[in-house]
Design a protein around this motif. Structure first.
Motif, PDB file in Angstrom:
ATOM      1  N   THR A  42     -27.344 -62.404  78.854  1.00 55.50           N
ATOM      2  CA  THR A  42     -27.856 -62.765  77.712  1.00 55.50           C
ATOM      3  C   THR A  42     -28.715 -61.845  77.177  1.00 55.50           C
ATOM      4  O   THR A  42     -29.152 -60.829  78.028  1.00 55.50           O
ATOM      5  CB  THR A  42     -28.463 -64.186  77.852  1.00 55.50           C
ATOM      6  OG1 THR A  42     -28.886 -64.441  76.241  1.00 55.50           O
ATOM      7  CG2 THR A  42     -29.737 -64.171  78.516  1.00 55.50           C
ATOM      8  N   ILE A  46     -28.788 -61.713  71.327  1.00 50.23           N
ATOM      9  CA  ILE A  46     -27.868 -62.781  71.309  1.00 50.23           C
ATOM     10  C   ILE A  46     -28.284 -64.096  71.302  1.00 50.23           C
ATOM     11  O   ILE A  46     -27.828 -64.846  70.378  1.00 50.23           O
ATOM     12  CB  ILE A  46     -27.069 -62.677  72.640  1.00 50.23           C
ATOM     13  CG1 ILE A  46     -26.070 -61.327  72.689  1.00 50.23           C
ATOM     14  CG2 ILE A  46     -26.174 -64.064  72.877  1.00 50.23           C
ATOM     15  CD1 ILE A  46     -25.388 -61.112  74.084  1.00 50.23           C
ATOM     16  N   ASP A  47     -29.501 -64.228  71.658  1.00 53.55           N
ATOM     17  CA  ASP A  47     -30.374 -65.621  71.514  1.00 53.55           C
ATOM     18  C   ASP A  47     -30.523 -65.679  70.049  1.00 53.55           C
ATOM     19  O   ASP A  47     -30.598 -66.928  69.431  1.00 53.55           O
ATOM     20  CB  ASP A  47     -31.454 -65.575  72.122  1.00 53.55           C
ATOM     21  CG  ASP A  47     -31.350 -65.691  73.725  1.00 53.55           C
ATOM     22  OD1 ASP A  47     -30.243 -66.004  74.196  1.00 53.55           O
ATOM     23  OD2 ASP A  47     -32.083 -65.330  74.456  1.00 53.55           O
ATOM     24  N   ARG A  49     -29.080 -64.302  67.434  1.00 57.06           N
ATOM     25  CA  ARG A  49     -27.778 -64.437  66.698  1.00 57.06           C
ATOM     26  C   ARG A  49     -27.310 -65.992  66.656  1.00 57.06           C
ATOM     27  O   ARG A  49     -26.810 -66.647  65.831  1.00 57.06           O
ATOM     28  CB  ARG A  49     -26.886 -63.743  67.205  1.00 57.06           C
ATOM     29  CG  ARG A  49     -25.392 -63.953  67.456  1.00 57.06           C
ATOM     30  CD  ARG A  49     -24.471 -62.771  67.805  1.00 57.06           C
ATOM     31  NE  ARG A  49     -23.858 -62.810  69.225  1.00 57.06           N
ATOM     32  CZ  ARG A  49     -23.569 -61.705  69.691  1.00 57.06           C
ATOM     33  NH1 ARG A  49     -23.855 -60.351  69.178  1.00 57.06           N
ATOM     34  NH2 ARG A  49     -22.981 -61.612  71.011  1.00 57.06           N
ATOM     35  N   HIS A  50     -27.414 -66.521  68.051  1.00 61.62           N
ATOM     36  CA  HIS A  50     -26.879 -68.057  68.294  1.00 61.62           C
ATOM     37  C   HIS A  50     -27.880 -68.897  67.475  1.00 61.62           C
ATOM     38  O   HIS A  50     -27.425 -69.683  66.932  1.00 61.62           O
ATOM     39  CB  HIS A  50     -27.160 -68.261  69.769  1.00 61.62           C
ATOM     40  CG  HIS A  50     -26.699 -69.554  70.261  1.00 61.62           C
ATOM     41  ND1 HIS A  50     -25.598 -69.895  70.008  1.00 61.62           N
ATOM     42  CD2 HIS A  50     -27.787 -70.620  70.548  1.00 61.62           C
ATOM     43  CE1 HIS A  50     -25.605 -71.423  70.562  1.00 61.62           C
ATOM     44  NE2 HIS A  50     -26.668 -71.714  70.697  1.00 61.62           N
ATOM     45  N   THR A  99     -21.896 -56.615  72.974  1.00 58.52           N
ATOM     46  CA  THR A  99     -22.268 -57.938  73.268  1.00 58.52           C
ATOM     47  C   THR A  99     -21.247 -59.128  73.129  1.00 58.52           C
ATOM     48  O   THR A  99     -21.736 -59.983  72.621  1.00 58.52           O
ATOM     49  CB  THR A  99     -23.547 -58.188  72.499  1.00 58.52           C
ATOM     50  OG1 THR A  99     -23.279 -57.884  71.156  1.00 58.52           O
ATOM     51  CG2 THR A  99     -24.774 -56.982  72.699  1.00 58.52           C
ATOM     52  N   ARG A 101     -18.227 -61.694  74.466  1.00 63.63           N
ATOM     53  CA  ARG A 101     -17.894 -62.499  75.593  1.00 63.63           C
ATOM     54  C   ARG A 101     -17.239 -61.566  76.777  1.00 63.63           C
ATOM     55  O   ARG A 101     -17.426 -61.659  77.872  1.00 63.63           O
ATOM     56  CB  ARG A 101     -17.166 -63.639  75.086  1.00 63.63           C
ATOM     57  CG  ARG A 101     -16.448 -64.512  76.227  1.00 63.63           C
ATOM     58  CD  ARG A 101     -15.693 -65.427  75.876  1.00 63.63           C
ATOM     59  NE  ARG A 101     -15.608 -66.918  76.648  1.00 63.63           N
ATOM     60  CZ  ARG A 101     -16.486 -67.668  77.167  1.00 63.63           C
ATOM     61  NH1 ARG A 101     -17.382 -67.671  76.552  1.00 63.63           N
ATOM     62  NH2 ARG A 101     -16.185 -68.356  78.122  1.00 63.63           N
ATOM     63  N   TYR A 105     -21.076 -61.285  78.399  1.00 62.39           N
ATOM     64  CA  TYR A 105     -22.283 -62.021  77.757  1.00 62.39           C
ATOM     65  C   TYR A 105     -22.116 -63.518  77.772  1.00 62.39           C
ATOM     66  O   TYR A 105     -20.845 -63.856  77.350  1.00 62.39           O
ATOM     67  CB  TYR A 105     -22.781 -61.303  76.504  1.00 62.39           C
ATOM     68  CG  TYR A 105     -23.572 -60.268  76.739  1.00 62.39           C
ATOM     69  CD1 TYR A 105     -24.922 -60.425  77.002  1.00 62.39           C
ATOM     70  CD2 TYR A 105     -22.859 -58.889  77.030  1.00 62.39           C
ATOM     71  CE1 TYR A 105     -25.477 -58.897  77.159  1.00 62.39           C
ATOM     72  CE2 TYR A 105     -23.655 -57.798  77.016  1.00 62.39           C
ATOM     73  CZ  TYR A 105     -24.997 -57.626  77.400  1.00 62.39           C
ATOM     74  OH  TYR A 105     -25.571 -56.442  77.632  1.00 62.39           O
ATOM     75  N   ASP A 106     -23.147 -64.264  77.656  1.00 62.95           N
ATOM     76  CA  ASP A 106     -22.844 -65.752  77.401  1.00 62.95           C
ATOM     77  C   ASP A 106     -22.978 -65.960  75.899  1.00 62.95           C
ATOM     78  O   ASP A 106     -24.068 -66.182  75.341  1.00 62.95           O
ATOM     79  CB  ASP A 106     -24.201 -66.468  77.986  1.00 62.95           C
ATOM     80  CG  ASP A 106     -23.804 -68.051  77.713  1.00 62.95           C
ATOM     81  OD1 ASP A 106     -22.943 -68.477  77.460  1.00 62.95           O
ATOM     82  OD2 ASP A 106     -24.975 -68.718  77.945  1.00 62.95           O
ATOM     83  N   THR A 107     -21.712 -65.917  75.237  1.00 60.10           N
ATOM     84  CA  THR A 107     -21.722 -65.858  73.779  1.00 60.10           C
ATOM     85  C   THR A 107     -20.239 -66.241  73.546  1.00 60.10           C
ATOM     86  O   THR A 107     -19.261 -66.058  74.381  1.00 60.10           O
ATOM     87  CB  THR A 107     -21.906 -64.495  73.172  1.00 60.10           C
ATOM     88  OG1 THR A 107     -21.692 -64.455  71.865  1.00 60.10           O
ATOM     89  CG2 THR A 107     -21.141 -63.344  73.771  1.00 60.10           C
ATOM     90  N   GLU A 108     -20.101 -66.671  72.373  1.00 60.65           N
ATOM     91  CA  GLU A 108     -18.743 -67.134  71.674  1.00 60.65           C
ATOM     92  C   GLU A 108     -18.201 -65.811  70.944  1.00 60.65           C
ATOM     93  O   GLU A 108     -17.164 -65.971  70.436  1.00 60.65           O
ATOM     94  CB  GLU A 108     -18.808 -68.378  71.005  1.00 60.65           C
ATOM     95  CG  GLU A 108     -19.154 -69.425  71.867  1.00 60.65           C
ATOM     96  CD  GLU A 108     -19.492 -70.809  71.054  1.00 60.65           C
ATOM     97  OE1 GLU A 108     -19.500 -70.860  69.808  1.00 60.65           O
ATOM     98  OE2 GLU A 108     -19.485 -72.000  71.483  1.00 60.65           O
ATOM     99  N   ARG A 165     -14.461 -65.665  66.984  1.00 59.19           N
ATOM    100  CA  ARG A 165     -15.244 -66.814  67.830  1.00 59.19           C
ATOM    101  C   ARG A 165     -14.662 -67.393  69.034  1.00 59.19           C
ATOM    102  O   ARG A 165     -13.358 -67.569  68.658  1.00 59.19           O
ATOM    103  CB  ARG A 165     -16.060 -67.830  66.825  1.00 59.19           C
ATOM    104  CG  ARG A 165     -16.881 -68.632  67.644  1.00 59.19           C
ATOM    105  CD  ARG A 165     -17.336 -69.710  66.656  1.00 59.19           C
ATOM    106  NE  ARG A 165     -18.357 -70.686  67.440  1.00 59.19           N
ATOM    107  CZ  ARG A 165     -18.459 -71.864  67.077  1.00 59.19           C
ATOM    108  NH1 ARG A 165     -17.679 -72.371  65.869  1.00 59.19           N
ATOM    109  NH2 ARG A 165     -19.037 -72.749  67.705  1.00 59.19           N
TER     110      ARG A 165
END
Length: 170
Positions: A42, A46-47, A49-50, A99, A101, A105-108, A165
């Protein structure tokens, strides 16, 4: 008297062999498969953006809730529409290279964002345009006008989600 023997240290005769074997081992290791990237990396970006997308989603739900109530509070709709429109303008700044997935990274966010930058930019502009139209529609305080603008903006969201996504329910 005994004849002196020539002494040759073992290390000097074995060292080249060990070095060659070690080098061969390193080369052999280069061809192997790398382990799968973990999806738990992370970053503050990214935080952010989330959080930006979560807030857009929350505001959109609030607008839909007002419309479904039968007696919508247009001030609430306008405020949430303005929030969405402001946040839509932040989207591109939240997508630094590598950045996704697929980068671990922990992201969609899918790598398609960077593989198809023109399409992603167009999807972002579409959200900005439809959210601006929703702000304008909210000012009319007409249910049909606001409803049509919500539908358009929802379509912009869906279009982007479908392409860029990750959806673990597919």
């Amino acid at each position: 008297m005994a004849r002196p023997t020539t002494f040759r240290p073992i290390a000097s005769s074995i060292a080249p062999s060990i070095a060659i074997a070690a080098f061969a081992g390193l080369l052999a290791g280069c061809g192997g498969d790398a382990p799968e990237a973990e999806t738990d990396l992370t970053s503050p970006l990214i935080d952010e953006r989330h959080e930006n997308f979560e807030s857009i989603g929350d505001a959109f739900k609030a607008i839909r809730g007002q419309l479904e109530s039968g007696e919508p509070d247009y001030a609430v709709i306008l405020s949430n529409a303005e929030d969405i429109n402001q946040r839509a303008g932040n989207i591109e700044a939240h997508f630094a290279e590598e950045t996704a997935r697929e980068d671990g990274y922990d992201t969609e966010a899918l790598a398609a964002i960077w593989q198809k930058p023109e399409e992603f930019a167009a999807a972002t502009v579409k959200l900005q345009e439809t959210s601006a139209a929703l702000v304008e529609a909210a000012g009319t305080e007409e249910m049909a006008t606001v409803g049509a603008a919500v539908k358009e903006m929802g379509g912009a969201c869906k279009n982007c989600h479908d392409q860029f996504r990750y959806d673990d329910e597919k």
